[in-house]
Design a protein around this motif. Structure first.
Motif: not given
Length: 444
Positions: A221-236
């Motif tokens: 779950l932590a790996v998935k949360a980190a992945e979503i946060a990283i690529f979400g920040l990259a998109f913004i």
């Protein structure tokens, strides 16, 4: 030098104009004492840089090269910096040229040749960076087709004009108007951001996976949360770099969302199911599961869309996350947990069956993998069969009875040897045939 190019296409006229400007500039440089002095300074700076590199490079290489057995963060940093040693020559040439530039400008009030030389040294640095320093294949391609052309345009002084031309061309995407330069900038920045996001995601996943005090489901779950946060920040960040307001995407995003909502509902369902699995810990990497269709295997990977169990014969089964929620799945818990198995056998009707449980239980308990807790081996009478008396021994072990472990097979060998050593017969099927009536023989 003049040519009549009015009948030629506009692009030909522009190229010819640039060529004439370059020719005039070259003539001015060739006939100017200030230009010759600047050329001399560039040559002197380059020669001085070559001599300095010959002395400095061996010393810097020795200083930055760590022993082979060192693996800490300092050693890793030294190895990383060692890769940039080839840039030493163009960097020193640029520095020496910049030092001499102030003297030349003060004497001749001109520094055009010096500025051109500095840009050439920057191009050489970019070329060495792409060819000798960068190792990642994606970054090497990006440097070859983006960095080097940009550095070449900057060296000849055309970069500002190209940027101005691209900025003047607009592209309309729905209610969003973008310049061609914004699209190019977004393409380059997007490539770098998502490459950096992939690298950061790999590093964070490796770091989280090393935290063995966390449950496997929590780590996933932590790996998935980190992945979503990283690529979400990259998109913004990419939207900001391209100059696109997130509010302007609302109309376009709403239209696309309505169109794709029905087509992507399965993907969304699998994504949400994966989050639920990780939150509740119903299934995670390392669990051995038996699916409703009869397949079984150990989960080796969980993605946003599916879980992947690996069977003991090496096959990977891609199971949508939704199936773990909507169908019946047997989970044999984490690898290494205690599981109960049983081994069936029979003895002859001539046996004193009161002796069998003690003999078999002692034999099974001698196996190194059989546990005393939660329960020791337990031999039970199951019934009276056609050919013998049926027994079964229940035993607990850590892990699963398949793949590298052959617990049931080992236990059956122990039972066989124990019964043989105590002269207890293991029966085989027997039938009694009774003939009724007169038996007639045929004479020959």
């Amino acid at each position: 030098m003049e040519f009549d190019l009015k009948s030629q296409p506009e692009i030909v006229q522009q190229v010819a104009g640039y060529a004439l400007q370059g020719w005039d500039l070259l003539q001015g440089w060739l006939l100017s004492p200030a230009a010759w002095s600047q050329f001399g300074l560039l040559i002197a700076a380059f020669v001085l840089a070559v001599l300095a590199v010959r002395r400095l490079r061996p010393a810097i290489t020795r200083f930055l090269t760590p022993p082979d057995d060192q693996t800490g963060i300092i050693a890793a940093t030294r190895r990383f910096l060692l890769g940039f040693v080839p840039l030493l020559l163009p960097v020193l040439a640029y520095v020496f040229t910049a030092i001499g530039e102030s003297v030349v400008v003060a004497l001749f009030d001109s520094g055009a040749v010096i500025a051109f030389g500095k840009r050439v040294f920057l191009f050489l640095a970019a070329r060495i960076l792409v060819r000798e320093v960068i190792r990642d294949p994606f970054l090497k391609v990006l440097g070859k087709y983006v960095l080097l052309p940009v550095a070449a345009l900057h060296a000849v002084g055309l970069l500002d004009e190209v940027i101005g031309g691209l900025s003047a061309m607009n592209v309309q995407l729905g209610n969003i108007s973008l310049s061609l330069m914004a699209l190019v900038r977004g393409l380059i920045a997007g490539s770098l951001l998502f490459w950096l996001g992939r690298w950061s995601n790999d590093q964070s996943a490796a770091l989280i996976s090393q935290q063995e005090e966390l449950r496997p489901a929590t780590r996933q779950l932590a790996v998935k949360a980190a992945e979503i946060a990283i690529f979400g920040l990259a998109f913004i960040l990419l939207m900001n770099i391209m100059g696109i307001s997130l509010t302007s995407l609302a109309v376009l995003g709403g239209a696309i969302g309505v169109g794709l909502g029905f087509g992507l509902q399965k993907i969304a369902a699998n994504f949400i199911s994966g989050v639920i699995l990780l939150l509740e810990g119903q299934a995670t990497v390392g669990d051995f599961v038996a699916l409703d269709g009869g397949e079984s295997g150990k989960i080796v990977k969980m993605t946003a869309r599916a879980a992947i169990p690996e069977t003991f014969d090496g096959r990977w089964i891609v199971v949508p996350n939704e199936d773990f929620i909507t169908t019946r799945v047997v989970n044999y818990s984490d690898s290494g947990s205690a599981n109960r198995y049983e081994a069936e056998f029979s003895v002859s009707y001539d046996t004193d069956i009161n002796l069998v449980p003690d003999i078999v239980e002692r034999a099974v308990a001698s196996h190194a993998g059989v546990l005393e807790k939660p329960y020791p081996p337990d031999c039970e009478l199951r019934g009276f069969g056609d050919s013998g008396i049926n027994f079964a021994v229940e035993f607990w072990v850590n892990g699963l009875d398949d793949g590298p472990n052959k617990y049931t097979s080992d236990v059956l060998f122990l039972i066989w040897n124990a019964l043989k050593n105590n002269n207890i017969e293991i029966p085989f099927p027997q039938r009694v045939v009774e003939l009724k009536g007169e038996v007639r023989t045929k004479s020959v």
